[in-house]
Design an enzyme around this catalytic site. Structure first.
Site, PDB file in Angstrom:
ATOM      1  N   LYS A  29      -7.063   5.035 -47.137  1.00  0.00           N
ATOM      2  CA  LYS A  29      -8.143   4.323 -46.439  1.00  0.00           C
ATOM      3  C   LYS A  29      -8.982   3.520 -47.419  1.00  0.00           C
ATOM      4  CE  LYS A  29     -12.222   6.590 -45.396  1.00  0.00           C
ATOM      5  NZ  LYS A  29     -13.322   5.802 -45.962  1.00  0.00           N
ATOM      6  N   ASN A  30      -9.332   4.142 -48.563  1.00  0.00           N
ATOM      7  CA  ASN A  30     -10.268   3.485 -49.478  1.00  0.00           C
ATOM      8  C   ASN A  30      -9.618   2.421 -50.356  1.00  0.00           C
ATOM      9  OD1 ASN A  30     -12.208   5.011 -48.350  1.00  0.00           O
ATOM     10  ND2 ASN A  30     -12.364   6.491 -50.024  1.00  0.00           N
ATOM     11  N   ARG A 103     -19.979   0.099 -45.333  1.00  0.00           N
ATOM     12  CA  ARG A 103     -20.469  -0.797 -46.377  1.00  0.00           C
ATOM     13  C   ARG A 103     -19.442  -1.901 -46.683  1.00  0.00           C
ATOM     14  NH1 ARG A 103     -23.808   1.048 -51.098  1.00  0.00           N
ATOM     15  NH2 ARG A 103     -22.543   2.847 -51.588  1.00  0.00           N
ATOM     16  N   CYS A 127     -33.561  -0.096 -44.354  1.00  0.00           N
ATOM     17  CA  CYS A 127     -33.209   0.939 -45.338  1.00  0.00           C
ATOM     18  C   CYS A 127     -31.709   1.130 -45.467  1.00  0.00           C
ATOM     19  CB  CYS A 127     -33.888   2.259 -44.987  1.00  0.00           C
ATOM     20  SG  CYS A 127     -33.444   2.866 -43.373  1.00  0.00           S
ATOM     21  N   ARG A 132     -31.382  -0.071 -52.968  1.00  0.00           N
ATOM     22  CA  ARG A 132     -30.827   1.043 -53.742  1.00  0.00           C
ATOM     23  C   ARG A 132     -29.315   1.245 -53.599  1.00  0.00           C
ATOM     24  NH1 ARG A 132     -29.015   5.395 -53.156  1.00  0.00           N
ATOM     25  NH2 ARG A 132     -28.526   6.514 -55.045  1.00  0.00           N
ATOM     26  N   ASP A 318     -14.569  13.618 -52.688  1.00  0.00           N
ATOM     27  CA  ASP A 318     -14.008  13.723 -51.332  1.00  0.00           C
ATOM     28  C   ASP A 318     -13.032  14.895 -51.177  1.00  0.00           C
ATOM     29  OD1 ASP A 318     -15.097  11.042 -50.269  1.00  0.00           O
ATOM     30  OD2 ASP A 318     -14.098  10.525 -52.131  1.00  0.00           O
ATOM     31  N   VAL A 340     -21.490  13.256 -57.861  1.00  0.00           N
ATOM     32  CA  VAL A 340     -21.338  11.863 -57.405  1.00  0.00           C
ATOM     33  C   VAL A 340     -22.374  11.524 -56.328  1.00  0.00           C
ATOM     34  CG1 VAL A 340     -19.754  10.159 -56.419  1.00  0.00           C
ATOM     35  CG2 VAL A 340     -18.875  11.910 -57.991  1.00  0.00           C
ATOM     36  N   ARG A 426     -11.818   7.854 -38.127  1.00  0.00           N
ATOM     37  CA  ARG A 426     -12.105   6.807 -39.132  1.00  0.00           C
ATOM     38  C   ARG A 426     -11.139   6.863 -40.305  1.00  0.00           C
ATOM     39  NH1 ARG A 426     -17.077   6.973 -42.321  1.00  0.00           N
ATOM     40  NH2 ARG A 426     -15.817   5.525 -43.481  1.00  0.00           N
TER      41      ARG A 426
HETATM   42  N1  EPU Z   1     -24.536   3.712 -56.047  1.00  0.00           N
HETATM   43  C1  EPU Z   1     -25.761   3.150 -56.306  1.00  0.00           C
HETATM   44  N2  EPU Z   1     -25.892   1.788 -56.177  1.00  0.00           N
HETATM   45  C2  EPU Z   1     -24.850   0.982 -55.806  1.00  0.00           C
HETATM   46  C3  EPU Z   1     -23.605   1.570 -55.552  1.00  0.00           C
HETATM   47  C4  EPU Z   1     -23.469   2.945 -55.685  1.00  0.00           C
HETATM   48  O1  EPU Z   1     -26.712   3.842 -56.659  1.00  0.00           O
HETATM   49  O2  EPU Z   1     -25.041  -0.238 -55.712  1.00  0.00           O
HETATM   50  C5  EPU Z   1     -24.363   5.182 -56.168  1.00  0.00           C
HETATM   51  C6  EPU Z   1     -24.093   5.850 -54.813  1.00  0.00           C
HETATM   52  O3  EPU Z   1     -25.283   6.088 -54.120  1.00  0.00           O
HETATM   53  C7  EPU Z   1     -23.340   7.104 -55.226  1.00  0.00           C
HETATM   54  C8  EPU Z   1     -22.563   6.664 -56.469  1.00  0.00           C
HETATM   55  O4  EPU Z   1     -23.197   5.472 -56.937  1.00  0.00           O
HETATM   56  O5  EPU Z   1     -24.239   8.122 -55.581  1.00  0.00           O
HETATM   57  C9  EPU Z   1     -21.104   6.399 -56.262  1.00  0.00           C
HETATM   58  O6  EPU Z   1     -20.920   5.457 -55.221  1.00  0.00           O
HETATM   59  P1  EPU Z   1     -19.678   4.479 -55.180  1.00  0.00           P
HETATM   60  O7  EPU Z   1     -20.174   3.081 -55.180  1.00  0.00           O
HETATM   61  O8  EPU Z   1     -18.681   4.879 -56.219  1.00  0.00           O
HETATM   62  O9  EPU Z   1     -19.057   4.828 -53.767  1.00  0.00           O
HETATM   63  P2  EPU Z   1     -18.558   3.822 -52.644  1.00  0.00           P
HETATM   64  O10 EPU Z   1     -17.800   2.695 -53.244  1.00  0.00           O
HETATM   65  O11 EPU Z   1     -19.672   3.508 -51.719  1.00  0.00           O
HETATM   66  C10 EPU Z   1     -16.219   4.948 -52.317  1.00  0.00           C
HETATM   67  C11 EPU Z   1     -15.495   5.591 -51.188  1.00  0.00           C
HETATM   68  C12 EPU Z   1     -16.099   6.958 -50.901  1.00  0.00           C
HETATM   69  C13 EPU Z   1     -15.994   7.808 -52.163  1.00  0.00           C
HETATM   70  C14 EPU Z   1     -16.690   7.086 -53.334  1.00  0.00           C
HETATM   71  C15 EPU Z   1     -16.514   7.833 -54.637  1.00  0.00           C
HETATM   72  C16 EPU Z   1     -14.824   3.690 -49.859  1.00  0.00           C
HETATM   73  C17 EPU Z   1     -14.962   2.927 -48.590  1.00  0.00           C
HETATM   74  N3  EPU Z   1     -15.609   4.751 -49.987  1.00  0.00           N
HETATM   75  O12 EPU Z   1     -17.559   4.781 -51.876  1.00  0.00           O
HETATM   76  O13 EPU Z   1     -15.293   7.549 -49.901  1.00  0.00           O
HETATM   77  O14 EPU Z   1     -16.610   9.050 -51.936  1.00  0.00           O
HETATM   78  O15 EPU Z   1     -16.128   5.762 -53.485  1.00  0.00           O
HETATM   79  O16 EPU Z   1     -15.167   7.995 -54.946  1.00  0.00           O
HETATM   80  O17 EPU Z   1     -14.014   3.355 -50.710  1.00  0.00           O
HETATM   81  C18 EPU Z   1     -14.840   8.744 -47.907  1.00  0.00           C
HETATM   82  O18 EPU Z   1     -13.694   8.274 -47.947  1.00  0.00           O
HETATM   83  O19 EPU Z   1     -15.179   9.627 -47.071  1.00  0.00           O
HETATM   84  C19 EPU Z   1     -15.845   8.267 -48.847  1.00  0.00           C
HETATM   85  C20 EPU Z   1     -17.140   8.516 -48.709  1.00  0.00           C
END
Ligand code: EPU
Length: 443
Positions: A29-30, A103, A127, A132, A318, A340, A426
């Protein structure tokens, strides 16, 4: 999404039976969602194979269609065809309605800036898409030369009328999304981009493979620095998605928690090495075959472990939630330090109601440097087992937490009613069909 019938949203589970049999897991998915966005970069046709029939794929397909892109999905064969010859700016309200809390729209920014010179990212209520959680994304786009305007009530307007240019960017944390943002925006930027502190998850590596097939020049150094040399144009791609290692690990945890035996067709070893080590330490058995991995409970007691979630190649956040359910059945104290996400243990409360003994701590119970140290987040868990679980009424909180509740209901004695089950659609393709194939008593 609104097309869910109420009767599809509740699952009655009679637990206590080992899950046993074979299921197939398709592409991640990701990764799939990002590869579909990458297709926007080329005015041609891209073909993505091994695509799962999950709601997130439908959402990204519809988001692309809103931008004038032609998308077809052959669900039986798992093939998505995307013709991005023509791209339009979508209506921001339509994007918002479709995307919900996802996102993904923010990742449309780079491709839309290259194709149209502007992008509009929805922001209802402020928000949800405040600075953030996407601050790294916006900073990356600014450094590449985009102007980010947050004055609009209904979203963020991003412009780059003269195009994007290469830049030196450092991520304060190896964010998966911000790394993907940089890749998708820098491949067509003028000049070189250096991204240090990047995330290097297998899904990101597969995205880099897709971009390379399209004509991009990207290299990855050992120190998490990604270098991108901008090119003038890209072409469509043909690619087979890597397997979903989160779904594979979820089924593996289900095998352990229910004392079952599941062959996960399609699961691959290299992306799951860290998980497999932990699975073995707990006492689970696995066998890697050419076409998948068999996971089973060998009988006897499971052993407790101490784990810390981390970015790749660490133990994925995850993987944590489904595994915690199996740890409730291990003999002794297990510790999980979540580094994380600050708030990913909410799903343990229903487990406690089912009979688990889980204590949450604000302290870091581990040795990894953690951004949540001395802060007010319950981000460490101690699990004491083995504890018998009994069926309950459960509300699904989120995708991974929801699947964990489902596993707990299957491991528990007696009936459970799981509400809000469609959230799991999802990210878990046909999970009801797979559960039936594994002998689960569900209705
Ligand atoms: N973060 C920030 N600012 C940003 C971006 C991220 O502070 O601009 C923080 C987040 O709040 C978090 C950390 O950085 O604490 C890591 O977030 P990251 O950006 O790596 O996560 P993501 O890209 O939003 C993807 C996966 C998630 C998975 C994470 C970590 C997708 C759609 N989602 O999220 O998957 O947990 O990477 O590997 O690719 C899921 O599949 O259920 C899922 C949540």
């Amino acid at each position: 999404m609104s097309d869910i019938k109420p009767e599809d949203d509740v699952l009655r589970v009679v637990g206590g039976k080992p899950l046993s049999g074979q299921i197939k897991v398709r592409g991640a998915k990701n990764f799939v969602s990002k590869a579909m966005v990458a297709a926007l970069l080329a005015p041609g046709t891209s073909v993505l194979k091994n695509v799962p029939e999950i709601r997130d794929v439908r959402v990204v397909s519809d988001l692309l269609r809103l931008h004038g892109v032609n998308v077809t999905f052959d669900g039986d064969r798992g093939i998505v065809t995307i013709d991005a010859s023509h791209v339009d700016l979508a209506d921001v309200a339509d994007v918002d309605t479709l995307a919900g809390s996802s996102r993904i729209p923010i990742l449309f920014s780079g491709p839309l800036l290259h194709r149209l010179g502007e992008a509009f990212i929805p922001s209802l209520g402020g928000c949800r898409i405040g600075d953030r959680p996407i601050d790294f994304h916006l900073e990356t786009l600014r450094r590449l030369g985009a102007t980010v305007n947050k004055e609009h009530a209904d979203g963020i307007h991003i412009t780059a009328p003269d195009g994007l240019h290469g830049a030196k960017i450092h991520l304060p944390y190896p964010s998966v999304g911000a790394t993907e943002q940089t890749l998708l925006a820098a491949v067509l930027a003028d000049g070189k981009t250096e991204l240090s502190g990047a995330a290097i998850e297998p899904e990101i590596m597969d995205l880099i493979c897709v971009l390379q097939k399209m004509g991009a020049i990207i290299s990855v150094d050992v120190d998490r620095t990604i270098r991108i040399e901008g090119v003038e144009k890209l072409k469509g791609y043909e690619h087979t998605a890597l397997t979903d290692r989160i779904e594979a690990a979820s089924w593996a945890s289900a095998a352990l928690a229910t004392r079952g035996d599941i062959f996960v067709k399609g699961a691959t070893q290299p992306e799951m090495m860290t998980f497999l080590n932990v699975f073995r330490k707990i006492g689970g058995e696995f066998e890697v075959r050419d076409d998948g991995i068999r996971f089973w409970h060998p009988g006897g007691d499971l052993k407790p472990v101490a784990i810390e979630t981390d970015v790749h190649p660490g133990f994925m956040t995850d993987w944590q939630q489904p595994l915690v359910v199996a740890l409730t059945q291990a003999n002794g104290l297990s510790i999980v330090h979540e580094t994380v996400y600050e708030n990913r243990f909410g799903f343990t409360k229903p487990l406690v109601q089912m009979g688990a003994t889980i204590q949450l701590y604000r302290e870091c119970l581990g040795s990894l440097p953690c951004r949540f140290q001395q802060r007010n987040f319950e981000h460490s868990a101690v699990i004491f087992g083995p504890t018998p679980l009994t069926g309950q009424d459960i509300d699904v909180p989120d995708l991974r937490g929801g699947f964990s509740h489902l596993i707990a209901a299957l491991a528990a004695s007696g009936p459970s009613t799981v509400h809000g089950i469609s959230l799991i659609d999802r990210g878990y393709a046909d999970f009801r069909g797979k559960l039936r194939a594994l002998g689960a008593e569900i209705e």
